[in-house]
Design a protein around this motif. Sequence first.
Motif, PDB file in Angstrom:
ATOM      1  N   MET A 132       0.806  -1.253  -0.114  1.00  0.00           N
ATOM      2  CA  MET A 132       0.067   0.047   0.091  1.00  0.00           C
ATOM      3  C   MET A 132       0.697   1.288   0.059  1.00  0.00           C
ATOM      4  N   PHE A 133       0.301   2.358  -0.938  1.00  0.00           N
ATOM      5  CA  PHE A 133       1.192   3.541  -0.424  1.00  0.00           C
ATOM      6  C   PHE A 133       0.489   4.352   0.741  1.00  0.00           C
ATOM      7  N   VAL A 134       1.316   5.363   1.061  1.00  0.00           N
ATOM      8  CA  VAL A 134       1.100   6.104   2.183  1.00  0.00           C
ATOM      9  C   VAL A 134      -0.349   6.522   2.434  1.00  0.00           C
ATOM     10  N   GLY A 135      -1.017   7.116   1.238  1.00  0.00           N
ATOM     11  CA  GLY A 135      -2.194   7.712   1.357  1.00  0.00           C
ATOM     12  C   GLY A 135      -3.411   6.761   1.602  1.00  0.00           C
ATOM     13  N   PRO A 136      -3.383   5.592   0.909  1.00  0.00           N
ATOM     14  CA  PRO A 136      -4.440   4.414   1.164  1.00  0.00           C
ATOM     15  C   PRO A 136      -4.081   3.895   2.669  1.00  0.00           C
ATOM     16  N   LEU A 137      -3.085   3.881   3.115  1.00  0.00           N
ATOM     17  CA  LEU A 137      -3.004   3.040   4.581  1.00  0.00           C
ATOM     18  C   LEU A 137      -3.359   4.489   5.412  1.00  0.00           C
ATOM     19  N   ALA A 138      -2.846   5.474   5.079  1.00  0.00           N
ATOM     20  CA  ALA A 138      -3.340   6.692   6.184  1.00  0.00           C
ATOM     21  C   ALA A 138      -4.851   6.654   6.142  1.00  0.00           C
ATOM     22  N   GLY A 139      -5.366   6.528   5.173  1.00  0.00           N
ATOM     23  CA  GLY A 139      -6.821   6.578   5.127  1.00  0.00           C
ATOM     24  C   GLY A 139      -7.378   5.400   5.650  1.00  0.00           C
ATOM     25  N   LYS A 140      -7.000   4.407   5.640  1.00  0.00           N
ATOM     26  CA  LYS A 140      -7.611   3.099   6.302  1.00  0.00           C
ATOM     27  C   LYS A 140      -7.440   3.155   7.702  1.00  0.00           C
ATOM     28  N   LEU A 141      -6.396   3.718   8.368  1.00  0.00           N
ATOM     29  CA  LEU A 141      -6.256   3.956   9.628  1.00  0.00           C
ATOM     30  C   LEU A 141      -6.976   5.133  10.319  1.00  0.00           C
ATOM     31  N   GLY A 142      -7.173   6.045   9.341  1.00  0.00           N
ATOM     32  CA  GLY A 142      -7.753   7.456   9.976  1.00  0.00           C
ATOM     33  C   GLY A 142      -6.696   8.145  10.442  1.00  0.00           C
ATOM     34  N   ILE A 143      -5.686   8.319   9.962  1.00  0.00           N
ATOM     35  CA  ILE A 143      -4.561   9.276  10.312  1.00  0.00           C
ATOM     36  C   ILE A 143      -4.010   9.921   9.172  1.00  0.00           C
ATOM     37  N   ARG A 149       4.806   9.109   8.604  1.00  0.00           N
ATOM     38  CA  ARG A 149       6.118   9.184   8.174  1.00  0.00           C
ATOM     39  C   ARG A 149       6.957   9.486   9.597  1.00  0.00           C
ATOM     40  N   LYS A 150       6.285   9.801  10.410  1.00  0.00           N
ATOM     41  CA  LYS A 150       6.767   9.926  11.851  1.00  0.00           C
ATOM     42  C   LYS A 150       6.988   8.745  12.584  1.00  0.00           C
ATOM     43  N   TRP A 151       5.902   7.911  12.252  1.00  0.00           N
ATOM     44  CA  TRP A 151       6.286   6.402  12.659  1.00  0.00           C
ATOM     45  C   TRP A 151       7.402   5.656  12.155  1.00  0.00           C
ATOM     46  N   GLU A 152       7.743   5.963  10.908  1.00  0.00           N
ATOM     47  CA  GLU A 152       8.853   5.417  10.193  1.00  0.00           C
ATOM     48  C   GLU A 152      10.193   5.954  10.911  1.00  0.00           C
TER      49      GLU A 152
END
Length: 246
Positions: A132-143, A149-152
Amino acid sequence: MRQNPQTAGRLRPVDLARRHGLSTQAIRNYEAAGILPAAGRTPHGYRTYAPLHALALAAFLALVPGHGHGTAASIMRAVNRDDPEEAFRIVDESHAQLLEDRRTLEAVEGALRDLGPDAVSAPGDASSPGGMFVGPLAGKLGIGPATLRKWERAGLVTPRRDPRTGYRVYAEADVRDAGLAHQLRRGGYRLDQIAPLIAQVRAAGGLEPLAAALRDWDARLAVRGRAMLAGAAELDAYLRHVAEAP
């Protein structure tokens, strides 16, 4: 007339050692470290111990399984320098750490339950097979993507880079770790507290093996709590004799 527990029934180092399967050198080391009160001496310079020393040794050995060697030693040193309040403070801190460990375990167990059965097999992004790219994953988690990127940077997720675009691609394991991090963050845990838990997931090889590890962790906490009770009983017996000593 009550016997003086400091002098009644003199014991040799070997007498203390044999009771607990220790060496006489260990007894001398414990005395030198302040875990046991100072020994008496014969006119020829040989060490002599009393029943009070036997109680001190029993208390220390009973404290070790629940509190650890270093903490148990600190407790005994405090008692032997006539500072029981410091000993109680150290005991309280150790119990507080056990409670914190229980709360951490409960938080991880709760996070795993909240992740659900699809935690590992999250759907991939159509433009990035197998991830998954960052956008879809962020959307899935609601963040926000900035949070990922901070978590990375904190080591919670380790996405690879797409060789053609340079975009971050989150594999199934990254999606799992991000979901777990998200649940723990919602529970109030800091990133530096979450990082070692994520490392445990990776070391276990996934959530299912981690669940078995958590059951073992829970069992070890129970054993530790019971050991603290046993140590408290022996410490109390020692403190009572210390108080009765003239």
